[in-house]
Design a protein around this motif. Structure first.
Motif, PDB file in Angstrom:
ATOM      1  N   ASP A 298      45.556  50.294  35.794  1.00 46.42           N
ATOM      2  CA  ASP A 298      46.360  50.545  36.611  1.00 46.42           C
ATOM      3  C   ASP A 298      46.611  50.931  37.941  1.00 46.42           C
ATOM      4  O   ASP A 298      46.802  50.707  38.637  1.00 46.42           O
ATOM      5  CB  ASP A 298      47.987  49.785  35.876  1.00 46.42           C
TER       6      ASP A 298
ATOM      7  N   LEU B  93      42.513  50.847  39.814  1.00 43.85           N
ATOM      8  CA  LEU B  93      43.372  49.570  40.291  1.00 43.85           C
ATOM      9  C   LEU B  93      44.312  49.538  41.734  1.00 43.85           C
ATOM     10  O   LEU B  93      43.411  49.267  43.551  1.00 43.85           O
ATOM     11  CB  LEU B  93      43.293  48.112  39.921  1.00 43.85           C
TER      12      LEU B  93
ATOM     13  N   TYR C 248      41.936  43.473  41.361  1.00 46.52           N
ATOM     14  CA  TYR C 248      42.808  43.958  40.283  1.00 46.52           C
ATOM     15  C   TYR C 248      43.302  42.448  39.156  1.00 46.52           C
ATOM     16  O   TYR C 248      43.708  41.958  38.629  1.00 46.52           O
ATOM     17  CB  TYR C 248      43.804  44.029  41.721  1.00 46.52           C
TER      18      TYR C 248
ATOM     19  N   GLU D 245      48.189  38.716  42.570  1.00 48.23           N
ATOM     20  CA  GLU D 245      47.088  39.757  43.022  1.00 48.23           C
ATOM     21  C   GLU D 245      46.295  39.201  44.131  1.00 48.23           C
ATOM     22  O   GLU D 245      45.414  38.551  44.800  1.00 48.23           O
ATOM     23  CB  GLU D 245      46.855  40.502  42.452  1.00 48.23           C
TER      24      GLU D 245
END
Length: 552
Positions: free
Chosen positions: A271, A274, A291, A321
């Motif tokens: 995470d 990204l 992502y 996203e």
């Protein structure tokens, strides 16, 4: 007074000689010794070399690296530095360029004309000794711009790989001592060695376990990043880290890092990687898309879905996203991912319409028709309509068919099997098998055997179930199925043998008892046969009662 003047003249005359000696000796500050090691830590070979830049790039002889797992240099101050990566090699001229993590002294460089016959000095670290003089017997030209120096014989293998220095203190070559011959390869040739994106798969580079560096050109670097996915974990991570350090504004490095971290169950780290891409990369829309893509893949994975929840990843976040990406720039890839997320959220009609809309654009591809078919299956659509979409998915595949078309044949084969078109299903499964030779598991052959059995293709079914037993000899259901098929072709003793194999793995396997009992009865051994059939009934087999009535 005359003696004083004579001394003064001699002093003045010798200044160039002293200056020359100091300049030559100074190259020792850029020289180093080299040791390569096998994987078990034992010494493989030794050599020497010289730095060619201030950022720790050095050159030496290549041969000591062949078969090496790692290597270390020791500079003129006695400091050890592990070699991090290879920057170029040439087997023919036996030279290698590499990187160590240090700042270094970089000497000046020179050359000798092809007509010049001059003296050179072999300079090594001070631990090896003072510079040794040699002479140039002949200068040969190669590749139109580099020199190869044939030197006067002075065998000294301890100095192999050392820099050759002219009277001005310039490095002109790298020493090679082979048997009774001594030569030098142009230092500029070694300095100019380069790598490409494909270098890490080159046979020459694969002779050494030290990592190949990431190229300086982004296009080559991306290729190198892609190829490193099959490398050992530490090798791969070093490539990814170097790529990000060299190209912090490109998305590819962060995407690769996140993918590797997900594989290692580090979703928190993924995470962060990204999010770093969104912050640092120039192409923000691609960063948001990547992502979303990795969140989506993780959420729909049967092995990672629970971990996705723990990391705060879900399909709604993936949708947010990818929509953020589309707000920056419209792209059909972003629409496709939205449709896939919609399907995974259970909105099958909406997903079907989104996939269908994309088939009317230049994004049209086989996958869209397969996804439409899958949506229609979830909507309990007509089999004929589903089959038509699967036919269309194969029509959209490039011909001649290649490995990438295999999943579409497999999907159509399953649909043919569902519709009772067993021979057509078998043809599609054969194509799928052809493109996955050596990669298929026992489950595939068991599935195909069941389909062939329903189509009364007994011999083909028996062949496939026997393959399944070879691929997974510890699964009793495969042996029981083999026994059932052997019954159908009247091979009763073989059926009993297969049933026994199943019972050896699972003594309470009802189907195996039934197969064995039927085969025994067919061989006129009704006493034992009925006992096995009754045992199958006790264990829950619902077909057993009918066979008890038949054989009693």
């Amino acid at each position: 007074m005359k003696k004083f003047l004579l001394f003064l003249l001699l002093f003045i005359a010798n200044i160039p000689l002293w200056a020359q000696t100091a300049a030559i000796k100074k190259v020792a500050d850029a020289a180093f010794s080299l040791t390569t090691y096998r994987a078990d830590g034992t010494v493989l070979a030794t050599s020497n070399g010289v730095f060619v830049s201030k950022d720790g790039i050095g050159v030496s002889t290549w041969q000591p690296f062949v078969g090496a797992d790692h290597a270390v240099i020791v500079d003129n101050k006695g400091t050890r530095h592990p070699i991090e990566s290879i920057l170029g090699i040439n087997e023919l001229y036996d030279v290698v360029k590499f990187k160590v993590n240090t700042t270094s002294v970089a000497p000046s460089f020179g050359t000798i004309s092809t007509t010049e016959k001059s003296d050179l000095w072999i300079v090594s670290t001070s631990s090896i000794g003072q510079p040794v003089k040699t002479s140039v017997e002949n200068v040969e030209r190669f590749m139109d711009k580099y020199n190869y120096y044939v030197l006067g014989y002075q065998q000294d293998t301890q100095r192999n790989g050392s820099p050759l220095v002219n009277a001005k203190g310039q490095v002109v070559g790298l020493l090679h001592v082979t048997g009774a011959s001594q030569s030098g390869t142009d230092i500029l040739f070694a300095k100019d060695l380069m790598i490409t994106g494909l270098s890490q798969n080159d046979l020459a580079f694969r002779q050494c376990g030290i990592r190949v560096a990431v190229p300086n050109q982004s296009e080559d670097a991306i290729v190198a990043l892609m190829l490193s996915i099959d490398k050992p974990k530490d090798y791969r991570r070093s490539v990814v880290n170097e790529f990000i350090a060299k190209f912090p504004k490109l998305n590819e490095g962060y995407f690769a890092l996140a993918g590797d971290l997900i594989t290692n169950d580090d979703l928190t780290g993924a995470d962060k990687a990204l999010k770093d891409a969104i912050t640092n990369a120039t192409n923000k829309e691609e960063a948001h898309y990547n992502y979303a893509l990795l969140i989506y893949r993780t959420c729909v994975s049967s092995t990672q879905a629970e971990r996705a929840k723990d990391a705060g990843w879900n399909l709604n976040k993936a949708m947010e996203e990818v929509q953020a990406a589309e707000k920056i720039k419209a792209d059909n890839r972003y629409k496709h991912l939205q449709a896939q997320i919609t399907f995974s959220q259970g909105e099958y009609q909406k997903a079907f319409e989104a996939f269908e809309a994309l088939t009317k654009t230049d994004f049209k591809n086989p996958e869209l028709f397969l996804e439409m078919a899958q949506s229609l299956q979830q909507l309990n659509g007509e089999d004929a309509a589903i089959l038509a979409l699967l036919d269309r998915s194969i029509e959209e595949c490039d011909t001649p068919y290649v490995h990438t078309s295999a999943p579409f044949f497999y999907a159509r084969g399953l649909q043919h099997d569902k519709m009772g078109n067993y021979r057509l299903a078998m043809k599609d499964f054969q194509v799928y098998e052809y493109f996955n030779q050596g990669l298929l598991t026992a489950d595939f052959y068991f599935m195909r055997a069941k389909s062939e059995s329903k189509g009364k293709l007994w011999q083909q079914a028996l062949q496939d179930i026997l393959i399944a037993t070879r691929l997974n000899p510890k699964e009793p259901i495969y042996y029981a199925e083999a026994g059932s098929l052997l019954l159908r072709v009247n091979k009763y003793e073989a059926a009993i043998s297969a049933a026994n194999d199943a019972l050896q793995l699972n003594p309470n396997f009802a189907d195996a008892h039934l197969v064995k009992g039927i085969a025994q009865c067919m061989l006129k051994n009704k006493t034992e046969g009925l006992q096995n059939i009754k045992k199958a009934k006790e264990l829950g087999n619902q077909q057993a009662e009918g066979f008890i009535e038949k054989f009693k």
